[in-house]
Design a protein around this motif. Sequence first.
Motif, PDB file in Angstrom:
ATOM      1  N   ALA A 168    -121.975 134.270  38.034  1.00 46.29           N
ATOM      2  CA  ALA A 168    -121.463 133.215  38.911  1.00 46.29           C
ATOM      3  C   ALA A 168    -121.971 131.840  38.504  1.00 46.29           C
ATOM      4  O   ALA A 168    -121.264 130.830  38.662  1.00 46.29           O
ATOM      5  N   PHE A 169    -123.185 131.790  37.930  1.00 46.83           N
ATOM      6  CA  PHE A 169    -123.798 130.488  37.633  1.00 46.83           C
ATOM      7  C   PHE A 169    -124.274 130.361  36.188  1.00 46.83           C
ATOM      8  O   PHE A 169    -124.936 129.380  35.853  1.00 46.83           O
ATOM      9  N   GLY A 170    -123.941 131.325  35.352  1.00 44.25           N
ATOM     10  CA  GLY A 170    -124.339 131.248  33.952  1.00 44.25           C
ATOM     11  C   GLY A 170    -125.835 131.363  33.749  1.00 44.25           C
ATOM     12  O   GLY A 170    -126.401 130.695  32.873  1.00 44.25           O
ATOM     13  N   LEU A 171    -126.494 132.227  34.529  1.00 44.40           N
ATOM     14  CA  LEU A 171    -127.937 132.384  34.465  1.00 44.40           C
ATOM     15  C   LEU A 171    -128.324 133.595  33.622  1.00 44.40           C
ATOM     16  O   LEU A 171    -127.573 134.574  33.535  1.00 44.40           O
ATOM     17  N   THR A 172    -129.504 133.525  33.060  1.00 43.55           N
ATOM     18  CA  THR A 172    -130.062 134.698  32.395  1.00 43.55           C
ATOM     19  C   THR A 172    -130.522 135.681  33.471  1.00 43.55           C
ATOM     20  O   THR A 172    -130.577 135.355  34.674  1.00 43.55           O
ATOM     21  N   ALA A 173    -130.843 136.900  33.050  1.00 47.93           N
ATOM     22  CA  ALA A 173    -131.296 137.911  34.009  1.00 47.93           C
ATOM     23  C   ALA A 173    -132.538 137.448  34.752  1.00 47.93           C
ATOM     24  O   ALA A 173    -132.653 137.593  35.978  1.00 47.93           O
ATOM     25  N   ARG A 174    -133.504 136.859  34.031  1.00 44.49           N
ATOM     26  CA  ARG A 174    -134.735 136.403  34.671  1.00 44.49           C
ATOM     27  C   ARG A 174    -134.463 135.227  35.598  1.00 44.49           C
ATOM     28  O   ARG A 174    -135.029 135.143  36.707  1.00 44.49           O
ATOM     29  N   GLU A 175    -133.589 134.304  35.190  1.00 46.57           N
ATOM     30  CA  GLU A 175    -133.248 133.176  36.055  1.00 46.57           C
ATOM     31  C   GLU A 175    -132.565 133.653  37.337  1.00 46.57           C
ATOM     32  O   GLU A 175    -132.804 133.109  38.418  1.00 46.57           O
ATOM     33  N   SER A 176    -131.733 134.671  37.207  1.00 43.15           N
ATOM     34  CA  SER A 176    -131.078 135.235  38.389  1.00 43.15           C
ATOM     35  C   SER A 176    -132.100 135.819  39.348  1.00 43.15           C
ATOM     36  O   SER A 176    -131.995 135.654  40.578  1.00 43.15           O
ATOM     37  N   GLN A 177    -133.117 136.487  38.794  1.00 43.92           N
ATOM     38  CA  GLN A 177    -134.162 137.048  39.643  1.00 43.92           C
ATOM     39  C   GLN A 177    -134.938 135.948  40.367  1.00 43.92           C
ATOM     40  O   GLN A 177    -135.211 136.051  41.575  1.00 43.92           O
ATOM     41  N   VAL A 178    -135.265 134.905  39.632  1.00 40.59           N
ATOM     42  CA  VAL A 178    -135.995 133.802  40.246  1.00 40.59           C
ATOM     43  C   VAL A 178    -135.173 133.157  41.360  1.00 40.59           C
ATOM     44  O   VAL A 178    -135.674 132.903  42.469  1.00 40.59           O
ATOM     45  N   LEU A 179    -133.896 132.896  41.082  1.00 34.06           N
ATOM     46  CA  LEU A 179    -133.049 132.279  42.094  1.00 34.06           C
ATOM     47  C   LEU A 179    -132.923 133.172  43.322  1.00 34.06           C
ATOM     48  O   LEU A 179    -132.985 132.690  44.464  1.00 34.06           O
ATOM     49  N   TYR A 180    -132.778 134.468  43.104  1.00 33.20           N
ATOM     50  CA  TYR A 180    -132.644 135.384  44.240  1.00 33.20           C
ATOM     51  C   TYR A 180    -133.860 135.282  45.155  1.00 33.20           C
ATOM     52  O   TYR A 180    -133.730 135.173  46.383  1.00 33.20           O
ATOM     53  N   TRP A 181    -135.050 135.328  44.579  1.00 34.85           N
ATOM     54  CA  TRP A 181    -136.248 135.307  45.415  1.00 34.85           C
ATOM     55  C   TRP A 181    -136.491 133.933  46.035  1.00 34.85           C
ATOM     56  O   TRP A 181    -137.069 133.830  47.122  1.00 34.85           O
ATOM     57  N   VAL A 182    -136.009 132.879  45.384  1.00 32.24           N
ATOM     58  CA  VAL A 182    -136.030 131.561  46.017  1.00 32.24           C
ATOM     59  C   VAL A 182    -135.180 131.592  47.286  1.00 32.24           C
ATOM     60  O   VAL A 182    -135.562 131.052  48.339  1.00 32.24           O
ATOM     61  N   LEU A 183    -133.993 132.226  47.198  1.00 32.80           N
ATOM     62  CA  LEU A 183    -133.106 132.325  48.355  1.00 32.80           C
ATOM     63  C   LEU A 183    -133.726 133.155  49.475  1.00 32.80           C
ATOM     64  O   LEU A 183    -133.355 133.003  50.648  1.00 32.80           O
ATOM     65  N   GLN A 184    -134.673 134.021  49.125  1.00 28.68           N
ATOM     66  CA  GLN A 184    -135.376 134.802  50.143  1.00 28.68           C
ATOM     67  C   GLN A 184    -136.525 134.024  50.775  1.00 28.68           C
ATOM     68  O   GLN A 184    -137.220 134.534  51.654  1.00 28.68           O
ATOM     69  N   GLY A 185    -136.736 132.772  50.304  1.00 25.49           N
ATOM     70  CA  GLY A 185    -137.790 131.948  50.876  1.00 25.49           C
ATOM     71  C   GLY A 185    -139.162 132.165  50.262  1.00 25.49           C
ATOM     72  O   GLY A 185    -140.178 131.734  50.819  1.00 25.49           O
ATOM     73  N   LYS A 186    -139.199 132.834  49.092  1.00 21.45           N
ATOM     74  CA  LYS A 186    -140.479 133.101  48.446  1.00 21.45           C
ATOM     75  C   LYS A 186    -140.983 131.859  47.701  1.00 21.45           C
ATOM     76  O   LYS A 186    -140.196 131.093  47.146  1.00 21.45           O
ATOM     77  N   THR A 187    -142.310 131.684  47.678  1.00 18.28           N
ATOM     78  CA  THR A 187    -142.906 130.594  46.909  1.00 18.28           C
ATOM     79  C   THR A 187    -142.968 130.998  45.431  1.00 18.28           C
ATOM     80  O   THR A 187    -142.771 132.158  45.071  1.00 18.28           O
ATOM     81  N   ASN A 188    -143.231 130.021  44.566  1.00 17.97           N
ATOM     82  CA  ASN A 188    -143.359 130.321  43.141  1.00 17.97           C
ATOM     83  C   ASN A 188    -144.471 131.344  42.884  1.00 17.97           C
ATOM     84  O   ASN A 188    -144.351 132.205  42.016  1.00 17.97           O
ATOM     85  N   ARG A 189    -145.543 131.246  43.649  1.00 18.23           N
ATOM     86  CA  ARG A 189    -146.632 132.214  43.479  1.00 18.23           C
ATOM     87  C   ARG A 189    -146.166 133.617  43.888  1.00 18.23           C
ATOM     88  O   ARG A 189    -146.459 134.604  43.204  1.00 18.23           O
ATOM     89  N   ASP A 190    -145.435 133.696  45.026  1.00 14.52           N
ATOM     90  CA  ASP A 190    -144.910 134.995  45.466  1.00 14.52           C
ATOM     91  C   ASP A 190    -143.997 135.598  44.404  1.00 14.52           C
ATOM     92  O   ASP A 190    -144.070 136.794  44.095  1.00 14.52           O
ATOM     93  N   ILE A 191    -143.118 134.744  43.859  1.00 14.48           N
ATOM     94  CA  ILE A 191    -142.154 135.221  42.863  1.00 14.48           C
ATOM     95  C   ILE A 191    -142.886 135.703  41.616  1.00 14.48           C
ATOM     96  O   ILE A 191    -142.528 136.727  41.013  1.00 14.48           O
ATOM     97  N   GLY A 192    -143.913 134.980  41.228  1.00 16.55           N
ATOM     98  CA  GLY A 192    -144.704 135.407  40.082  1.00 16.55           C
ATOM     99  C   GLY A 192    -145.314 136.768  40.302  1.00 16.55           C
ATOM    100  O   GLY A 192    -145.314 137.627  39.400  1.00 16.55           O
ATOM    101  N   ASP A 193    -145.838 137.011  41.507  1.00 15.97           N
ATOM    102  CA  ASP A 193    -146.409 138.322  41.818  1.00 15.97           C
ATOM    103  C   ASP A 193    -145.345 139.410  41.772  1.00 15.97           C
ATOM    104  O   ASP A 193    -145.584 140.519  41.269  1.00 15.97           O
ATOM    105  N   ILE A 194    -144.153 139.122  42.301  1.00 16.39           N
ATOM    106  CA  ILE A 194    -143.070 140.114  42.320  1.00 16.39           C
ATOM    107  C   ILE A 194    -142.614 140.448  40.899  1.00 16.39           C
ATOM    108  O   ILE A 194    -142.389 141.617  40.559  1.00 16.39           O
ATOM    109  N   LEU A 195    -142.471 139.416  40.055  1.00 12.02           N
ATOM    110  CA  LEU A 195    -141.929 139.594  38.713  1.00 12.02           C
ATOM    111  C   LEU A 195    -143.003 139.864  37.663  1.00 12.02           C
ATOM    112  O   LEU A 195    -142.674 140.113  36.493  1.00 12.02           O
ATOM    113  N   GLY A 196    -144.269 139.791  38.059  1.00 11.70           N
ATOM    114  CA  GLY A 196    -145.344 140.047  37.115  1.00 11.70           C
ATOM    115  C   GLY A 196    -145.504 138.940  36.086  1.00 11.70           C
ATOM    116  O   GLY A 196    -145.757 139.212  34.902  1.00 11.70           O
ATOM    117  N   THR A 197    -145.354 137.705  36.541  1.00  6.66           N
ATOM    118  CA  THR A 197    -145.500 136.570  35.628  1.00  6.66           C
ATOM    119  C   THR A 197    -146.277 135.468  36.347  1.00  6.66           C
ATOM    120  O   THR A 197    -146.603 135.594  37.533  1.00  6.66           O
TER     121      THR A 197
END
Length: 314
Positions: free
Chosen positions: A244-273
Amino acid sequence: MNNEPPELDRGAGVVLVVDDVPDNLALLHDALDEGGYTVLVATSGEQALTRAAQADIVLLDAVMPGMDGFEVARRLRADPRTAATPIVFMTGLTESEHLVAAFAAGVNDYVTKPVRTSEVLARMAAHLHSARTQRQARNALDAFGHASVVLRPRDGRLVWQTALARRLLAEFFIGTDAPGADGLAPAPMRAWLAEKPALGATFSVTQGARRLSFVLHQTLSEDEWLLVLREQSDAATIAALGPAFGLTARESQVLYWVLQGKTNRDIGDILGTSPRTVTKHLEHVFEKLGVETRTAAAVLVVKRLGPMAGAMGG
């Protein structure tokens, strides 16, 4: 052995005529046959219930021994296979309380006895046209993944539902929450309706990793509301964001968790980065979406993917 009924020649339509008087059946059968209809007959309410699923419309006698036409109509409306099938009452009961009871049982129209075949044919044609239009609309909604139901908010009764919606309701609501045999919507849906939600309001239910979201899409009338259903899962939503937005798989994951209201630190913990890596990915996401903030990104996703995207956050 195959117990399925044989495929019928639909012709102008398949009509089930229900009457316990043979002369009435013969009169209607001949007129309908000449009109190009395929005619099924039933001489009792019990027979009608076993054959109605094959019919496009039901001509139903009001007064019969045993199960009368009022009870037959109620049961047909409670059965998902026949809930949307037009029912035309044939009755000699013309007192207002009888007609009110007939419409309360779910009939669409009535003709008085002795019936005039020309009137029956005209009324049938109108109801069949309306039913086919509604069926085509339901099929189109399913084809685009928009499972839909129409229900009455005052009593929580399902008026009609697409095939996809019927499957999803059966899968997500079980036990005491399941759709009722009397045509009632699942208990959580009725509780939500009791809160008098505004147009566009959403709610969701979960089952493990799956989530079923509902949006009040339209009020067809004061007494009929259209709900659109969509099954969601983390994986399915993430997969939809990429193309839908021309994103890579990792970018899609980041955007999804942003939409869930997660902080960058939370997203890092979820994605292991690291949060720093998440920030870099998010910069690329914002650039591709042409936005500068998380809120603007969420608004754009809702506009692009439709109102159901607004339920991503549960």
